[in-house]
Scaffold this motif. Structure first.
Motif, PDB file in Angstrom:
ATOM      1  N   SER A 260       0.685  -1.327   0.011  1.00 21.33           N
ATOM      2  CA  SER A 260      -0.388   0.636   0.024  1.00 21.33           C
ATOM      3  C   SER A 260       0.384   1.093  -0.247  1.00 21.33           C
ATOM      4  CB  SER A 260      -1.289  -0.001   1.690  1.00 21.33           C
ATOM      5  OG  SER A 260      -0.196   0.465   2.828  1.00 21.33           O
ATOM      6  N   GLU A 261       1.969   1.454   0.486  1.00 24.87           N
ATOM      7  CA  GLU A 261       3.056   2.194   0.482  1.00 24.87           C
ATOM      8  C   GLU A 261       3.278   2.427  -1.277  1.00 24.87           C
ATOM      9  OE1 GLU A 261       6.215   1.258   3.198  1.00 24.87           O
ATOM     10  OE2 GLU A 261       4.291   1.183   4.879  1.00 24.87           O
ATOM     11  N   TYR A 262       3.170   1.489  -2.001  1.00 26.34           N
ATOM     12  CA  TYR A 262       4.355   2.059  -2.717  1.00 26.34           C
ATOM     13  C   TYR A 262       2.482   1.629  -4.172  1.00 26.34           C
ATOM     14  CZ  TYR A 262       8.503   1.724  -0.659  1.00 26.34           C
ATOM     15  OH  TYR A 262       9.414   2.156   0.103  1.00 26.34           O
ATOM     16  N   GLU A 283      -9.941  -6.936  -2.065  1.00 25.74           N
ATOM     17  CA  GLU A 283      -9.952  -5.554  -1.083  1.00 25.74           C
ATOM     18  C   GLU A 283      -9.134  -5.375  -0.251  1.00 25.74           C
ATOM     19  OE1 GLU A 283     -13.048  -3.395  -2.880  1.00 25.74           O
ATOM     20  OE2 GLU A 283     -13.333  -5.260  -4.278  1.00 25.74           O
ATOM     21  N   HIS A 284      -8.816  -4.051   0.045  1.00 25.85           N
ATOM     22  CA  HIS A 284      -7.684  -3.462   0.963  1.00 25.85           C
ATOM     23  C   HIS A 284      -8.099  -2.574   1.484  1.00 25.85           C
ATOM     24  CE1 HIS A 284      -4.653  -3.161   4.160  1.00 25.85           C
ATOM     25  NE2 HIS A 284      -5.066  -4.997   4.365  1.00 25.85           N
ATOM     26  N   PRO A 285      -8.517  -2.004   2.451  1.00 28.18           N
ATOM     27  CA  PRO A 285      -8.625  -0.571   2.963  1.00 28.18           C
ATOM     28  C   PRO A 285      -7.275   0.051   2.960  1.00 28.18           C
ATOM     29  CG  PRO A 285      -8.744  -1.854   5.581  1.00 28.18           C
ATOM     30  CD  PRO A 285      -8.511  -3.563   4.030  1.00 28.18           C
ATOM     31  N   VAL A 292      -4.783  -8.724  -7.255  1.00 27.57           N
ATOM     32  CA  VAL A 292      -5.623 -10.026  -7.944  1.00 27.57           C
ATOM     33  C   VAL A 292      -4.225 -10.635  -8.213  1.00 27.57           C
ATOM     34  CG1 VAL A 292      -5.968 -10.300  -9.783  1.00 27.57           C
ATOM     35  CG2 VAL A 292      -6.879  -8.059  -9.239  1.00 27.57           C
ATOM     36  N   GLU A 293      -4.677 -11.678  -8.118  1.00 26.16           N
ATOM     37  CA  GLU A 293      -3.702 -13.096  -7.605  1.00 26.16           C
ATOM     38  C   GLU A 293      -3.824 -13.406  -9.062  1.00 26.16           C
ATOM     39  OE1 GLU A 293      -2.419 -14.940  -3.945  1.00 26.16           O
ATOM     40  OE2 GLU A 293      -1.754 -16.595  -5.000  1.00 26.16           O
ATOM     41  N   HIS A 311     -11.886 -15.840  -1.688  1.00 26.10           N
ATOM     42  CA  HIS A 311     -11.384 -14.574  -2.449  1.00 26.10           C
ATOM     43  C   HIS A 311     -11.068 -14.725  -3.819  1.00 26.10           C
ATOM     44  CE1 HIS A 311     -10.858 -11.726   1.261  1.00 26.10           C
ATOM     45  NE2 HIS A 311     -10.144 -13.447   1.842  1.00 26.10           N
ATOM     46  N   ARG A 312     -11.950 -16.417  -4.072  1.00 25.21           N
ATOM     47  CA  ARG A 312     -11.709 -16.503  -5.373  1.00 25.21           C
ATOM     48  C   ARG A 312     -12.495 -16.023  -6.255  1.00 25.21           C
ATOM     49  NH1 ARG A 312     -12.812 -22.588  -5.577  1.00 25.21           N
ATOM     50  NH2 ARG A 312     -11.186 -22.397  -4.693  1.00 25.21           N
TER      51      ARG A 312
END
Ligand SMILES: [Fe+2]
Length: 355
Positions: A260-262, A283-285, A292-293, A311-312
């Motif tokens: 999230s820092e980059y 989704e992460h705050p 996506v993986e 999370h699929r």
């Protein structure tokens, strides 16, 4: 996606192509491309037929990333590991890939040397020597001598079309897994198509190790236009009881915070290990865009009892498969498509980033 300021800044920066494993003199990575195609895969058994290579080669990838379990070494005898690498080297499809395509590789447990093993593996240095020799790692690479593993990163493509590939070492430093305690619990897990591990809540539990964390932060600070992060085991998939980052929740959260820092370039997370393929989305705050993986596994190996994964975001397939990352360099930014394809080259999963 639009990165006008960044693109402008990068256009003024010199083109840089870093050497990667055994860089071919005619490397397509050194050429200007309108479309970048990276293929990847994992879980490749040296004793088995490997019909997948024909479908891989049909895609004309500029790079193939081996994400681990590249042989089933499973021995603490270096001679046994060496013999299994030699077996892989004899496979005609694999030879055709090596002759035509740039490759990069990271290991997982079986080519490190034992099922689900971590820092306790007794012949790490010998395994490293064999691994890096087999994959033609350049003699001056830091991977030969780092005290804490074979993680690596490289960048290719001209300014504005730079792809950074980061391959994490999730074996060298990893502390012990936490296994279910009794048979009843194990049976319950089996009935739910889940593995035997439980999350390690200890905040000192380690996936990467501090030096690798610092190195990763340094890599993420380098300008890139797309970042591909290779994780030999699943990173954002839900807890399955098998090996995954979900077994180390503190480390997983630390990774998400670091990413999230980059957020100046899109992330593509790729993973292997499972013996099925699927796409996970989180989704992460702290993240502007969903992460996506694409998990591609295996090139030869199949596991029918696909674990649940909240999370699929695709279908899941227990068939031989490989992954593809296609990046179209459009004027307003990269358009990325992720795919998993089967042994015939047919599309199993397709996903337009970020979706
Ligand atoms: Fe594995």
């Amino acid at each position: 996606m639009n990165y006008p300021d960044k693109t402008k800044r990068r256009l003024s920066q010199a083109m840089a192509v870093s050497p990667i494993m055994g860089l071919l003199s005619h490397s397509p990575l050194a050429q200007i491309q309108q479309q970048t195609i990276i293929a990847f895969g994992s879980c490749l058994h040296q004793d088995k037929e490997q019909p997948i290579w024909e479908a891989v080669l049909q895609q004309n990838p500029q790079l193939f990333i081996f994400l681990g379990d590249n042989i089933y070494g499973d021995s603490d005898d270096p001679q046994v590991l060496a013999a299994k690498y030699a077996q892989l080297a004899q496979k005609p499809g694999f030879q055709a890939l090596r002759q035509s395509t740039e490759v990069a590789a990271i290991w997982d447990d079986h080519d490190f040397g034992a099922n689900d093993v971590g820092k306790e593996f007794p012949i790490k240095e010998a395994s490293r020597e064999l691994m890096l020799s087999f994959w033609n790692e350049p003699a001056d690479s830091e991977r030969w001598s780092r005290p804490d593993g074979i993680y690596t990163a490289f960048m290719f493509g001209e300014a504005g079309r730079r792809v950074q590939v980061i391959l994490l070492d999730l074996r060298w430093n990893r502390t012990s897994l936490n296994m279910v305690a009794n048979e009843a619990e194990w049976r319950e897990r089996e009935d739910a198509d889940m593995g035997p591990y439980k999350p390690v809540q200890d905040a000192d539990a380690v996936m990467l190790g501090e030096d690798q964390w610092q190195w990763l932060a340094g890599e993420l600070a380098k300008p890139a236009d797309v970042r591909v992060i290779g994780s030999s085991i699943q990173m954002i998939a839900d807890f399955t009881g098998w090996e995954s980052w979900a077994n180390f929740p503190h480390e997983r959260e630390r990774l998400l915070k670091l990413l999230s820092e980059y957020q100046d370039a899109p992330y593509v997370i790729i993973s292997g290990d499972t013996h099925w393929c699927e796409l996970s989305r989180l989704e992460h705050p702290d993240l502007h865009q969903p992460l996506v993986e694409l998990t591609s596994s295996g090139l030869t190996e199949i596991w029918e009892k696909i674990s649940p994964n909240q999370h699929r975001a695709s279908s899941a397939h227990a068939v031989q498969n490989f992954g593809l990352i296609k990046i179209d360099w459009q004027e307003n930014g990269p358009a990325i498509t992720l795919q998993a394809r089967d042994v015939n080259g047919d599309v199993l999963i397709t996903y337009d980033y970020p979706g």
